[in-house]
Enzyme design. Structure first.
Site, mmCIF file in Angstrom:
data_model
loop_
_atom_site.group_PDB
_atom_site.id
_atom_site.type_symbol
_atom_site.label_atom_id
_atom_site.label_comp_id
_atom_site.label_asym_id
_atom_site.label_seq_id
_atom_site.Cartn_x
_atom_site.Cartn_y
_atom_site.Cartn_z
ATOM 1 N N ARG A 396 0.691 -0.989 -0.122
ATOM 2 C CA ARG A 396 -0.126 -0.054 -0.057
ATOM 3 C C ARG A 396 0.989 1.009 -0.180
ATOM 4 N NH1 ARG A 396 -2.655 3.968 2.528
ATOM 5 N NH2 ARG A 396 -5.206 4.235 1.921
ATOM 6 N N CYS A 397 1.957 1.341 0.550
ATOM 7 C CA CYS A 397 3.229 2.558 0.612
ATOM 8 C C CYS A 397 3.649 3.134 -0.815
ATOM 9 C CB CYS A 397 3.978 2.176 1.877
ATOM 10 S SG CYS A 397 3.335 2.223 3.326
#
Length: 407
Positions: A396-397
């Site tokens: 996600r990052c």
């Protein structure tokens, strides 16, 4: 291009996403300066790129259009005047103050005619071995003479989630927590102002990089077209949430509530998405260490100032109420075992990227968490991350969704 941005959930089928392929900025990480550049270790660039390419290809195999920050930034600087304007702001924010030094550095960058190569060099920073600057008696040019860089690298750029966030059809162009990351948002500024994808529409900014308090995209989760979650964290101020709430409620009509999760200011938690992500309509990953003492505040859209209330229910009940669910399932990092949870959370076991409801991308290095996800019926796409994870970030990052299907 109509509807260039569309992000009303965490789990709607992902159609278009922006990444940054790790570049030479990682090779400018030096042991003595890791802490100030927010790294704990030095990734091996060649392997990090292989892992990142595997990630990008995994997305493409699912029919997702993959864009790259470095390409978009280069395409945005489509005139010499834009390139010069960008460079002037870049050097200001790199704190290049000595007059003669600045002139020689400016000439160095402007001599790079290929705009993509120019962008890559701005991201990599400028090592003193790359440019021999004539000595002079200007104090600004002489001080810190032993420091290895004229301009620091930006090794955190491959965590493309943080410098801005897409909320609905709008953008939060963020003010970053650390001085070393603040130049990262300059690329977003020029992309949204000047890239052909966005030139035919005026992009609404919910937050601007010149605001005086910090907020980062890893703390912003779009739980539904009506509800956001934003972390109060090491990287995001309470006052920033109040500012963005007013702007969201004024300009993004569908959003009615923001849930502010106070996760504390420890580096190991860093952002909300390192301890909590949404993987399906009613399923969430969570790091068990935050559950007991987590405080959630609700911010409701009202006439005049938003209404703020400290929630007293359990997190399960809060999510059920605001997302109109009868029950939710928490998938605990490390399977709830605190030793495994601490280890796998450090390796971003809770940091999943949903590409459709109940379908996520995860690192392969977190077996206990991944087993629990599969047991809950979640489809996993595993990617390697032994080098990428050294920067303390997961799938996600490393991703910035531009377009998701509406649920």
């Amino acid at each position: 291009m109509a509807n260039a941005l569309n992000n009303f959930s965490e789990i709607g089928k992902l159609q278009q996403v922006m990444l940054h392929r790790p570049g030479k900025e990682l090779e400018n990480l030096l042991p003595d300066y890791l802490e100030q550049l927010l790294f704990d270790d030095i990734p091996f660039l060649e392997q990090a790129r292989k892992e990142h390419d595997f990630f990008a290809n995994t997305l493409r195999e699912q029919g997702i259009d993959v864009l790259y920050l470095e390409d978009l930034a280069a395409e945005a600087l489509h005139t010499d005047s834009l390139k010069q304007q960008f460079l002037s702001e870049y050097l200001d924010e790199a704190y290049v103050t000595g007059k003669e030094t600045r002139k020689e550095i400016e000439d160095f960058f402007l001599a790079i005619k290929d705009t993509r190569e120019f962008i890559d060099q701005t991201m990599a920073g400028l090592h003193k071995k790359q440019l021999s600057i004539s000595k002079n008696l200007n104090l600004s040019d002489m001080v810190e003479d032993n420091y290895p860089f004229y301009i620091d690298p930006m090794p955190n750029l491959y965590f493309s989630r943080d410098s801005f966030a897409i909320i609905g059809k709008s953008v939060s162009l963020n003010k970053m927590y650390a001085k070393t990351r603040r130049r990262e948002t300059l690329y977003g500024k020029y992309i949204f102002q000047h890239h052909p994808m966005f030139s035919k529409e005026s992009i609404n900014l919910l937050y601007n990089r010149d605001f005086d308090t910090r907020i980062e995209g890893g703390d912003i989760l779009v739980l539904s077209p009506q509800v956001l979650a934003i972390g109060i964290s090491q990287r995001t101020d309470v006052s920033s949430i109040e500012k963005i709430a007013r702007n969201i409620f004024a300009s993004e009509a569908s959003f009615q509530h923001i849930l502010a999760f106070n996760i504390g200011e420890e580096r190991k938690f860093m952002h909300l998405d390192t301890v909590f992500t949404m993987v399906d309509y009613d399923k969430f990953t969570i790091h068990p260490e935050i559950e007991e003492h987590l405080v959630v505040y609700s911010i409701a859209k009202k006439q005049g100032d938003p209404e703020i209330v400290e929630e007293t229910d359990s997190l399960e009940q809060i999510l059920c109420r605001y997302l109109d669910l009868s029950a939710v399932e928490f998938i605990r990092c490390g399977g709830g075992d605190f030793t495994a949870a601490a280890r796998e959370q450090w390796n971003d076991g809770s940091n999943t990227l949903a590409i459709a409801p109940g379908e996520v991308i995860v690192y392969d290095r977190n077996p206990m968490t991944n087993q629990k996800l599969e047991a809950a019926g979640v489809t996993l796409h595993r990617i390697p991350g032994s080098e990428l994870v050294r920067g303390r970030g997961g799938p996600r990052c490393m991703s910035m969704p531009f377009v998701r299907d509406k649920l």
